[in-house]
Scaffold this active site. Structure first.
Site, PDB file in Angstrom:
ATOM      1  CE  LYS A  79      54.508 115.718  88.842  1.00 52.31           C
ATOM      2  NZ  LYS A  79      53.830 116.927  88.741  1.00 52.31           N
ATOM      3  N   PRO A 115      50.455 115.583  95.720  1.00 52.27           N
ATOM      4  CG  PRO A 115      48.176 115.949  96.100  1.00 52.27           C
ATOM      5  CD  PRO A 115      49.568 116.495  96.457  1.00 52.27           C
ATOM      6  CB  VAL A 185      39.690 120.529  88.515  1.00 52.51           C
ATOM      7  CG1 VAL A 185      39.675 121.893  88.264  1.00 52.51           C
ATOM      8  CG2 VAL A 185      41.035 120.082  89.509  1.00 52.51           C
ATOM      9  N   GLY A 186      36.901 119.991  87.464  1.00 52.76           N
ATOM     10  CA  GLY A 186      35.879 120.321  86.545  1.00 52.76           C
ATOM     11  C   GLY A 186      34.701 120.325  87.023  1.00 52.76           C
ATOM     12  NE  ARG A 209      32.223 111.636  88.519  1.00 53.97           N
ATOM     13  CZ  ARG A 209      33.637 111.240  88.566  1.00 53.97           C
ATOM     14  NH1 ARG A 209      34.385 111.464  88.267  1.00 53.97           N
ATOM     15  NH2 ARG A 209      33.619 110.027  89.388  1.00 53.97           N
ATOM     16  CG  ASN A 262      49.026 118.928  84.448  1.00 50.17           C
ATOM     17  OD1 ASN A 262      49.277 120.075  84.690  1.00 50.17           O
ATOM     18  ND2 ASN A 262      48.843 118.136  85.756  1.00 50.17           N
TER      19      ASN A 262
HETATM   20  P1  NAD Z   1      39.576 113.759  88.254  1.00 51.89           P
HETATM   21  O1  NAD Z   1      40.234 112.270  87.987  1.00 51.89           O
HETATM   22  O2  NAD Z   1      39.153 113.988  89.783  1.00 51.89           O
HETATM   23  O3  NAD Z   1      38.443 114.096  87.213  1.00 51.89           O
HETATM   24  C1  NAD Z   1      38.763 113.662  86.088  1.00 51.89           C
HETATM   25  C2  NAD Z   1      37.100 113.612  85.245  1.00 51.89           C
HETATM   26  O4  NAD Z   1      37.525 113.372  83.738  1.00 51.89           O
HETATM   27  C3  NAD Z   1      36.473 112.295  85.611  1.00 51.89           C
HETATM   28  O5  NAD Z   1      35.257 112.653  86.179  1.00 51.89           O
HETATM   29  C4  NAD Z   1      36.616 111.433  84.539  1.00 51.89           C
HETATM   30  O6  NAD Z   1      35.635 110.488  84.372  1.00 51.89           O
HETATM   31  C5  NAD Z   1      36.589 112.404  83.371  1.00 51.89           C
HETATM   32  N1  NAD Z   1      37.169 111.894  82.247  1.00 51.89           N
HETATM   33  C6  NAD Z   1      38.086 110.905  81.895  1.00 51.89           C
HETATM   34  N2  NAD Z   1      38.494 110.888  80.595  1.00 51.89           N
HETATM   35  C7  NAD Z   1      37.582 111.648  79.923  1.00 51.89           C
HETATM   36  C8  NAD Z   1      37.032 112.060  78.589  1.00 51.89           C
HETATM   37  N3  NAD Z   1      37.891 111.230  77.647  1.00 51.89           N
HETATM   38  N4  NAD Z   1      36.255 112.894  78.187  1.00 51.89           N
HETATM   39  C9  NAD Z   1      35.387 113.395  79.282  1.00 51.89           C
HETATM   40  N5  NAD Z   1      35.737 113.055  80.715  1.00 51.89           N
HETATM   41  C10 NAD Z   1      36.853 112.353  80.838  1.00 51.89           C
HETATM   42  O7  NAD Z   1      40.867 114.728  88.011  1.00 51.89           O
HETATM   43  P2  NAD Z   1      41.099 116.291  88.453  1.00 51.89           P
HETATM   44  O8  NAD Z   1      41.944 116.223  89.736  1.00 51.89           O
HETATM   45  O9  NAD Z   1      39.662 116.901  88.443  1.00 51.89           O
HETATM   46  O10 NAD Z   1      41.933 116.820  87.610  1.00 51.89           O
HETATM   47  C11 NAD Z   1      41.477 117.047  86.209  1.00 51.89           C
HETATM   48  C12 NAD Z   1      42.611 117.434  85.140  1.00 51.89           C
HETATM   49  O11 NAD Z   1      43.359 118.458  85.931  1.00 51.89           O
HETATM   50  C13 NAD Z   1      43.762 116.237  85.174  1.00 51.89           C
HETATM   51  O12 NAD Z   1      44.422 116.411  83.685  1.00 51.89           O
HETATM   52  C14 NAD Z   1      45.004 116.978  86.347  1.00 51.89           C
HETATM   53  O13 NAD Z   1      46.230 116.311  85.993  1.00 51.89           O
HETATM   54  C15 NAD Z   1      44.811 118.244  86.045  1.00 51.89           C
HETATM   55  N6  NAD Z   1      45.145 118.972  87.435  1.00 51.89           N
HETATM   56  C16 NAD Z   1      44.517 118.908  88.570  1.00 51.89           C
HETATM   57  C17 NAD Z   1      45.068 119.593  89.811  1.00 51.89           C
HETATM   58  C18 NAD Z   1      44.226 119.298  90.812  1.00 51.89           C
HETATM   59  O14 NAD Z   1      44.484 120.224  91.703  1.00 51.89           O
HETATM   60  N7  NAD Z   1      43.409 118.192  91.008  1.00 51.89           N
HETATM   61  C19 NAD Z   1      45.736 120.539  89.369  1.00 51.89           C
HETATM   62  C20 NAD Z   1      46.365 120.466  88.323  1.00 51.89           C
HETATM   63  C21 NAD Z   1      46.242 119.774  87.337  1.00 51.89           C
END
Ligand code: NAD
Length: 347
Positions: A79, A115, A185-186, A209, A262
């Site tokens: 990392k 990333p 992701v969500g 959103r 994570n």
């Molecule tokens: P993102 O920044 O695109 O989305 C995160 C979302 O969470 C945003 O819409 C934000 O407004 C919302 N959010 C923030 N704080 C919040 C809260 N307290 N309550 C509710 N919603 C809240 O991030 P992502 O890429 O979708 O990743 C989401 C999670 O998954 C992160 O923890 C990231 O580290 C983990 N992750 C992502 C990937 C990937 O491929 N993108 C891979 C492994 C792990």
């Protein structure tokens, strides 16, 4: 302070570099190359002290070793952290990334990046101007692009396997799943769940959103402040880490915790708290490995789209094996995942 951290670390080696032009510290931590070159993303943020940045990189590198082994990718864990002194203007950021690309290149492929928090596909393109050892560049630049959709698909398979383990069938129709955080992701996860007949609830600090997505998929919206006390079958944390804690677990009203975030556990004891509360926990570093599987598989191992799909579905099988081992050995699912990873590392 660095000396103490480096001496006590169980990883292989650390590269530190101070970038005078930007005032940033670069830390590349190679935790393990036992199973192949060390892979793991680059995080850019401001820390209270440079040592905090180094410590973060060391901790995250160890977690990458486990993740790669747990889902059986022939890579080690690493990392990098770019500990910046504060917000950077676009030109300073670009120049920092170019110099960082040169530093990665000087390691001859021992570390390969992608990333992470606060670094993007566009940033990977910039790093890629100086080194080939970078994943998730844009598809126009020959990379595998955004890992988010693949992470989402892996989580989807993981949720199905978890539902099967708890309820005896992986049929999602009528099962309620609460997705916390509908970003990259969500949102995709919520769409897939809805297509499979699940009753999807979404929560996001960005209320608009959440509302727009819920309207589009026919789901409901939950107040982001009340996520951890809302009744559902599956709670899917896809925003921040640390939402499963001594404080939140007693209030949870779900049977399964399975999402992409994570570091979902505030501390390791939370895995036992979840088990004791009768909640099945899908270890985060396994269920959220779809993005890594896609990027590393496609770019390093030349996997076809069919193999990628098989491996994403395999996340569900990996979780099932973890759940069965946890039950057989009377340990938590987090411990079972670590044991499986460690046995691959020592094989
Ligand atoms: P993102 O920044 O695109 O989305 C995160 C979302 O969470 C945003 O819409 C934000 O407004 C919302 N959010 C923030 N704080 C919040 C809260 N307290 N309550 C509710 N919603 C809240 O991030 P992502 O890429 O979708 O990743 C989401 C999670 O998954 C992160 O923890 C990231 O580290 C983990 N992750 C992502 C990937 C990937 O491929 N993108 C891979 C492994 C792990």
């Amino acid at each position: 302070m660095f000396e103490e951290l480096i001496r006590s670390w169980d990883g292989e080696f650390v590269v530190t570099h101070f970038d005078e032009e930007s005032g940033a510290w670069m830390f590349i931590c190679i935790h393990s190359t036992t199973r192949g070159p060390a892979g793991g993303g680059t995080r850019m943020r401001t820390y209270a002290s440079p040592a905090d940045g180094l410590e973060d990189a060391m901790r995250l590198a160890g977690a990458m070793t486990l993740k790669m082994a747990a889902v059986d990718i022939p890579c080690g864990g690493g990392k990098a952290v770019l500990a910046i002194p504060g917000p950077l203007d676009a030109a300073t950021r670009r120049d920092l990334l170019l110099r960082y690309g040169e530093l990665i290149d000087s390691l001859g492929g021992a570390y390969r990046t992608g990333p992470d928090v606060n670094t993007t596909i566009a940033d990977m393109d910039v790093i890629g101007e100086r080194t080939p050892h970078v994943f998730c560049r844009s598809t126009e630049r020959g990379g595998s692009g955004d890992p988010g959709p693949y992470t989402a698909r892996g989580v989807f398979h993981g949720i199905r396997a978890s539902v099967r383990h708890v309820f005896g069938s992986d049929d999602l129709s009528g099962r309620s799943v609460l997705v916390q955080g509908v970003g990259d992701v969500g949102a995709r996860l919520a769409e897939q769940l809805a297509e499979s007949g699940a009753r999807v609830l979404v929560a996001d600090v960005d209320g608009q959103r959440a509302r727009e997505l819920a309207d589009r998929i026919g789901g409901g919206v939950v107040d982001p402040e009340r996520v951890t006390t809302h009744e559902c079958d599956v709670y899917a944390p896809c925003a921040l880490g640390g939402t499963l804690s001594a404080e939140s677990i007693p209030g949870l009203r779900c049977r399964i915790a399975a999402g992409s975030a994570n570091n979902q556990l505030s501390e390791l004891d939370d895995a036992a708290r979840l088990r004791d509360a009768g909640i099945l926990y899908a270890p985060d570093f396994v269920i959220n490995s779809g993005g890594v599987l896609h990027a590393w598989g496609k770019e390093m191992l030349a996997w076809s789209p069919e193999i990628v799909e098989e491996r994403l579905a395999g996340i569900g099988d990996a979780l099932t094996a973890i759940y069965e081992r946890a039950e057989a050995e009377e340990i938590t699912t987090a411990e079972a995942a670590e044991r499986i990873a460690h046995s691959r590392l020592t094989a």
